[in-house]
Scaffold this motif. Structure first.
Motif, short mmCIF file in Angstrom:
data_model
loop_
_atom_site.label_atom_id
_atom_site.label_comp_id
_atom_site.label_asym_id
_atom_site.label_seq_id
_atom_site.Cartn_x
_atom_site.Cartn_y
_atom_site.Cartn_z
N MET A 4 0.79 -1.26 0.12
CA MET A 4 0.02 -0.02 -0.15
C MET A 4 1.08 1.25 -0.09
SD MET A 4 -3.30 0.79 2.68
CE MET A 4 -2.19 0.88 4.03
N VAL A 5 1.04 1.57 -1.12
CA VAL A 5 1.89 3.02 -1.50
C VAL A 5 1.65 4.17 -1.88
CG1 VAL A 5 3.95 1.40 -1.59
CG2 VAL A 5 2.78 2.19 -3.73
N CYS A 6 0.23 4.48 -1.90
CA CYS A 6 -0.27 5.53 -2.50
C CYS A 6 -1.56 5.84 -2.03
CB CYS A 6 0.01 5.52 -4.02
SG CYS A 6 -1.21 4.40 -4.85
N ALA A 7 -2.08 7.21 -2.45
CA ALA A 7 -3.45 7.76 -1.91
C ALA A 7 -4.43 7.00 -2.30
CB ALA A 7 -3.37 9.27 -2.27
N PHE A 8 -4.24 6.54 -3.92
CA PHE A 8 -5.44 5.67 -4.48
C PHE A 8 -5.51 4.44 -4.21
CE2 PHE A 8 -6.70 9.23 -6.89
CZ PHE A 8 -5.92 9.47 -8.01
N CYS A 9 -4.40 3.75 -3.46
CA CYS A 9 -4.17 2.58 -2.93
C CYS A 9 -5.29 2.53 -1.67
CB CYS A 9 -3.04 2.16 -2.51
SG CYS A 9 -1.94 2.12 -3.47
N THR A 10 -5.10 3.72 -1.17
CA THR A 10 -5.86 3.71 0.56
C THR A 10 -7.26 3.98 0.05
OG1 THR A 10 -4.00 4.85 1.24
CG2 THR A 10 -6.02 5.34 2.18
N GLN A 11 -7.55 4.76 -0.93
CA GLN A 11 -8.87 5.28 -1.37
C GLN A 11 -9.81 3.76 -1.68
OE1 GLN A 11 -9.96 7.10 -5.09
NE2 GLN A 11 -11.87 7.58 -4.42
N GLY A 12 -9.03 2.93 -2.48
CA GLY A 12 -9.71 1.41 -2.69
C GLY A 12 -9.86 0.64 -1.71
N SER A 62 -3.12 3.89 7.43
CA SER A 62 -2.03 4.49 7.62
C SER A 62 -0.84 3.96 6.67
CB SER A 62 -1.44 4.43 8.87
OG SER A 62 0.01 5.00 8.98
N LEU A 63 -0.46 4.96 5.58
CA LEU A 63 0.54 4.44 4.57
C LEU A 63 1.78 4.14 5.29
CD1 LEU A 63 -0.17 6.89 1.61
CD2 LEU A 63 -0.60 4.36 1.92
#
Lengths: 93, 205
Positions: free
Chosen positions: A31-39, A56-57
């Motif tokens: 999990m390395v980016c904001a879009f990862c988090t959103q998904g 939390s990234l």
């Protein structure tokens, strides 16, 4: 007989409250980016048992807040993460 | 007709590469790439995290030609590591190329490979376009990026990106970008000697 029934009912209530509701934290790999988090957030917010998702990234983890009396098993969480394109991993301190 | 063919070869179409071709299940993605040479807009639906489909529209400023295509993108594989991920995608598209009153069938295939961590980003793409009656036209694109600070989902994240494009029969071009993203919105502002000012954006909703 009555005492036994009360004992069983108390036991069931205790086990359900221990199992359900509250916050549980999981490690997430890749999990390395904001879009990862959103998904990940959107995938879990679709589940009726989940009240809130905190990701939390930096710590490579996510925390799920469950609704009262509800929960997801670790296997269910792993499956939802897999469908979101990620993998559950051991929590790292 | 010869002039049309010459213009296609001279200007071509470059691959759109500034974002992941698929997203989380159920995501709708709107993205657009704009500079003095071309404008390109894509609307995609990610049916699964590994499969997205949608439509794309491209125009070339020099001659007003345009391309309208339907597209399918698939994530062939993802490697997840503790602090990074790598991906390989395949894109297939088909539709219509139009210049003045001439209309031709067009097909596009592209392969994209990327690796990213919270601080660094590398992307390579190879694209092949075939317009009916013409030779295939290839293009390649590379991107390198780094983040001067590490932000969380709720922060404004800023990246520096250097992009190199090379299309057949055209000199290579470089564009430097500043990429900003906040939650589900990403935008890039850049400049290149050939393409001039560049503005790209993407929204997941």
């Amino acid at each position: 007989m009555l005492k036994k029934m009360i004992f069983v009912m108390v036991g069931v209530l205790v086990s359900v409250s221990a199992w359900a509701g509250g916050v549980k934290t999981y490690g997430v790999e890749g999990m390395v980016c904001a879009f990862c988090t959103q998904g990940i957030e959107k995938s879990f917010l679709k589940e009726p048992q989940v009240q809130a998702v905190e990701v939390s990234l930096e710590k490579k983890r996510m925390s799920l807040t469950f609704k009262d009396g509800q929960a997801l098993t670790d296997a269910q969480v792993a499956e939802i993460l897999k469908k979101a394109g990620y993998k559950m991993t051991a929590l790292k301190e | 007709m010869v002039k049309v063919l010459a213009l296609v070869f001279l200007f071509g179409f470059s691959p759109q590469v500034f974002a992941h071709p698929t997203s989380f299940e159920g995501a709708r993605i709107l993205m657009s790439e704009n500079n003095s040479e071309e404008t390109r807009t894509q609307l995609l639906y990610s049916y699964r995290y590994w499969l997205a489909f949608g439509v794309e529209h491209q125009t070339l400023a020099e001659d007003g030609s345009e391309m309208k295509i339907a597209r399918v993108n698939t994530l062939l594989n993802r490697w997840l590591m503790e602090d990074s991920q790598a991906n390989i995608y395949l894109g297939l598209a088909a539709g219509q190329y139009q210049h003045l009153h001439h209309q031709k069938d067009v097909q596009v295939v592209d392969v994209q490979v990327d690796w990213e961590s919270r601080k660094y980003y590398v992307m390579l793409m190879e694209s092949l376009k075939k317009i009916d009656g013409l030779d295939e036209q290839g293009a390649s694109l590379q991107r390198l990026g780094f983040a001067p600070y590490l932000g969380e989902f709720k922060d404004l994240n800023i990246w520096y990106i250097l992009e190199r494009k090379k299309q057949e029969a055209r000199p290579e071009s470089f564009v430097q970008y500043l990429r900003f993203y906040h939650r589900n919105v990403l935008w890039e502002v850049g400049y290149g000697p050939r393409s001039g000012s560049n503005f790209n954006f993407m929204i997941h909703f």
